[in-house]
Scaffold this motif. Sequence first.
Motif, PDB file in Angstrom:
ATOM      1  N   ARG A 636       0.840  -1.195   0.000  1.00 46.45           N
ATOM      2  CA  ARG A 636       0.000   0.000   0.000  1.00 46.45           C
ATOM      3  C   ARG A 636       0.874   1.244   0.000  1.00 46.45           C
ATOM      4  O   ARG A 636       0.624   2.192  -0.740  1.00 46.45           O
ATOM      5  CB  ARG A 636      -0.932   0.002   1.211  1.00 46.45           C
ATOM      6  CG  ARG A 636      -1.961   1.136   1.153  1.00 46.45           C
ATOM      7  CD  ARG A 636      -2.963   1.038   2.283  1.00 46.45           C
ATOM      8  NE  ARG A 636      -3.583  -0.260   2.331  1.00 46.45           N
ATOM      9  CZ  ARG A 636      -3.537  -1.081   3.377  1.00 46.45           C
ATOM     10  NH1 ARG A 636      -2.897  -0.725   4.472  1.00 46.45           N
ATOM     11  NH2 ARG A 636      -4.116  -2.263   3.330  1.00 46.45           N
ATOM     12  N   ILE A 637       1.922   1.213   0.826  1.00 45.67           N
ATOM     13  CA  ILE A 637       2.847   2.354   0.857  1.00 45.67           C
ATOM     14  C   ILE A 637       3.465   2.558  -0.519  1.00 45.67           C
ATOM     15  O   ILE A 637       3.613   3.696  -0.992  1.00 45.67           O
ATOM     16  CB  ILE A 637       3.956   2.122   1.913  1.00 45.67           C
ATOM     17  CG1 ILE A 637       3.340   2.133   3.311  1.00 45.67           C
ATOM     18  CG2 ILE A 637       5.033   3.185   1.803  1.00 45.67           C
ATOM     19  CD1 ILE A 637       4.313   1.808   4.421  1.00 45.67           C
ATOM     20  N   ALA A 638       3.831   1.438  -1.169  1.00 43.90           N
ATOM     21  CA  ALA A 638       4.433   1.545  -2.498  1.00 43.90           C
ATOM     22  C   ALA A 638       3.454   2.191  -3.466  1.00 43.90           C
ATOM     23  O   ALA A 638       3.808   3.112  -4.218  1.00 43.90           O
ATOM     24  CB  ALA A 638       4.841   0.157  -2.996  1.00 43.90           C
ATOM     25  N   ALA A 639       2.225   1.708  -3.449  1.00 45.24           N
ATOM     26  CA  ALA A 639       1.204   2.271  -4.339  1.00 45.24           C
ATOM     27  C   ALA A 639       1.011   3.758  -4.055  1.00 45.24           C
ATOM     28  O   ALA A 639       0.932   4.585  -4.967  1.00 45.24           O
ATOM     29  CB  ALA A 639      -0.111   1.514  -4.169  1.00 45.24           C
ATOM     30  N   GLN A 640       0.955   4.090  -2.758  1.00 47.34           N
ATOM     31  CA  GLN A 640       0.797   5.499  -2.362  1.00 47.34           C
ATOM     32  C   GLN A 640       1.887   6.359  -2.984  1.00 47.34           C
ATOM     33  O   GLN A 640       1.617   7.383  -3.600  1.00 47.34           O
ATOM     34  CB  GLN A 640       0.933   5.622  -0.838  1.00 47.34           C
ATOM     35  CG  GLN A 640      -0.360   5.668  -0.094  1.00 47.34           C
ATOM     36  CD  GLN A 640      -0.112   5.567   1.409  1.00 47.34           C
ATOM     37  OE1 GLN A 640       1.022   5.587   1.866  1.00 47.34           O
ATOM     38  NE2 GLN A 640      -1.182   5.462   2.154  1.00 47.34           N
ATOM     39  N   ASN A 641       3.129   5.897  -2.783  1.00 45.10           N
ATOM     40  CA  ASN A 641       4.247   6.694  -3.267  1.00 45.10           C
ATOM     41  C   ASN A 641       4.214   6.850  -4.781  1.00 45.10           C
ATOM     42  O   ASN A 641       4.443   7.937  -5.311  1.00 45.10           O
ATOM     43  CB  ASN A 641       5.566   6.059  -2.837  1.00 45.10           C
ATOM     44  CG  ASN A 641       5.932   6.447  -1.421  1.00 45.10           C
ATOM     45  OD1 ASN A 641       5.963   7.629  -1.096  1.00 45.10           O
ATOM     46  ND2 ASN A 641       6.158   5.469  -0.572  1.00 45.10           N
TER      47      ASN A 641
END
Lengths: 751, 154
Positions: A636-641
């Motif tokens: 999720r963090i990756a997608a956010q970034n």
Amino acid sequence: MSAAPFTFTFGNCDSDPVNIPEAIQPHGFLLAASVESGHITHASRNFPAQGGGASLLGQSLKSVLSLSPGAAILLDDVVVTPDLAPRPISLQASWKSPDKGDSEYHLLIHRRHGTLFVEGELPLPVSDRMPADQTRLLDALLLRMGNVTTLGDLCRLVTDEMRRITGFDRVLIYQFDAEWNGSVIAESRNDALPAYLHHRFPAADIPKPARDFYHINRMRLIASSDFTPVPIQAVSDQFAPLDLTHAFLRSISPIHLEYMRNMGTGSSMSVSLMLEGKLWGLLSCHSAQPRRVPFASRMACDLIGNIFSLQLATRERARLLARQVELRFVLSRLIVQMAKATDFVDGLNEADTLALTGAHGAAVMRGDSCYRFGQAPQKAELLLLRDWLAPRCENGVFSTHCLGEIYPHMSGIADFPGGLLAVSISPAEKLYVVWFRAEQIQTILWGGDPHQNTRQADGLRMNPRKSFESWAEKVRGHALPWEPAEIDAAENFRKEVVDLVLLQMAEKATMMAELQRMNHELEAFAYTVSHDLRAPFRHIHGFAELLHLEKRAQLDEDGRHYLHRILSAAQHAGDLVDTLLSFSRMNLTSLEQKPVDLHAIFGAERTALTERNKTRAIQWTVADLPRVTGDAKLLRIAAQNLLENAVKYTSLQPIATIEVQSHPASNEWVISIRDNGIGFDMRYVEKLFGIFQRLHSSEEFSGLGIGLATVKRIIQRHGGRIWAEGAPGAGAIFYFSLPRQSSPSPTPAHA
Amino acid sequence: MLKPILLVEDNADDLELALRALAKTNLANEVITARDGEQALLYLLREGSFADRPPGNPAVVLLDLKLPKVDGIEVLQRIRTHKELHAVPVVMLTASRMESDLTRAYNLGVNAYVVKPMNFMDFIEAVRELGVFWAVLNEPPPGSFKSAIRKSGN
């Protein structure tokens, strides 16, 4: 049928086995008696007995032959000696035949199983007798035999001396190979008979029954190729036909005699040459005319044959030892180089690798890679061979010298190797080392055809070409067999490499563990440092803020400006530290492995970003994204970034387009995020993913520059890759992959 | 009579910033400071140099996690297991949200925690909220009952 001069014909031409011809050659007589009773059981028809053979029934040898006491004692000795004597011995007596005038027969005696044999040979014409000083010459010869250096010299010496002793027109040494094909390796001759040196003959020329016979019967003599056999009669019906294995007078098959006559050979004699109990070759003598050899000469030849065999054994042992030592040196050189290299293959040089087993080509196969040396088949053929080889190599070593006869895919192999020697290093890694040897014919052809210059004077002479062709036919596809020393060398090589590979693997594993440990420490360190840095920055900001709150009226414009800069710098420092802290923390926690719906994640982020950027015109496309295995929080963090970046860097476009796509690939999932934003120069693509690296100044676009580093870390921890394409002013596409059967690194390891 | 606030903080800068932040919130309560866990316990238990202090527990203990001699967790533990002290409100002050000891603090029943923020103004705000929550303000500022109070167990 081939044309070897010493062929025995067997099979349906002969009704009797070779050792039970029931007849003898006519230059002597033969009597046989029972060991048990001492009474005569058989006599050759030419034995002058009054009243015929039947009159001998019940008589003893001693009485019939009127043996002297000395001879009688010798006879008794032979009677009691077990069947060890491989040849007849002289009774040191002669017998005068009553009806042949003064003919004195030299008496020979031997025992075979339960039968005593006496052969009486007529003396030779004076011209054929041995020179008187033969014994001295023999001594000299034996001495010389001990002193020659090479086997070749030994063979030449023996054939020359044999011819001198016996007077045959041609003496040669014939050597068998592992499959009983043979070649003439030495020859001494005059011009009466053609030369056979270097000629090769197929195994069928001296078939197995003959070879087996030659193991037991070590010397045989055919005094004339044109004789009428003298039958042997039993003195009574109760006695079975005689086993004439050791009788010199043993008769020969008429077929063979005709053969000899056709070949122009009037007489022959041969001695078996043994090596460690096995037939190594033959010492063969021939003359154009009939010839008899005196007993003493025959014994000399027999002795020479024995000495030769002993010499052979010694030389063979020495040769094997020398070869082993030679190959050990080669192996040592290879080991030194292999140990130095990180990967043992890099330590292999062509010369030594081939020399290790006397090969023409070699290859190392590991997985789908091949390293080839010398004359080795191409990679595709090698891999096919490897698959066939694998189940056959389970003991570690496999060898053959006739690959063509057992390998079904020979047609694919260009250079037709006959020999294959293979060792398995690690079946799990599909790691094999193989050596190839070209077929023999090629080797010989490389050395020149020895039959080019053969004269073929008339049709009666044998055609050596036929033998060669017949031999060639037999050995097609065969290489010279691998010597025991060479197979040993391959096995030793295997052991060393296995140890080396294990060592290198262990070293690699240790290195990897060390690297991982160091990385872990580094990250823990980064975490600790960031953590500890927070306080001072907080203090700087705190007191600067207090200054601002309480004392700003006392500052002039510059003072207030400085203060403002201090505050903002301290704030920024704090933000950096906090970012680093959370980045480090993310690295240190363990990775969850659960099903993750990428589509849901990207969808949720898109929704959140749309909400936060209501004033912007963004065209979103989120395609069908796969379910993967991994850590939902981190992904999720990756997608956010990734999406935040896309939104940020398209902020200058009137309409931003952001597309998230999935791309099929065989063993991984590939996702792309494309935007039509400001893009980047491909020259700096490496910097994109660095920590705190930025390609744009903070006035253009805010941000700490850690977003992509975070994404890269997360993807890498999942075992995937991340890369990007872009052009200035033309947007960017970010790709990342996630393995399908994911076994990602649980703790970080910088790849 | 207002109960005092016990502030336990070892770092001199953090201590000063905390005191000034407290001053800015117009808290009427006296602030007692302790520089390590041992001193904090001596005060709470009325022992040692604090044996003669007036009886009564503080209104709230602002407790730093990392303290010399006796650390914050242990102080918390002693408080929570002491017959007369166990109901005293304790607020942990932490250097970062990631402290591993926070879990232990939760399990020991800490009432709330404050991450010492980078921004001083935020710190002042946090302290003010604490004051409001524990009703130690002289006069509550308008609209100060915020729902987004950091509470333990969140």
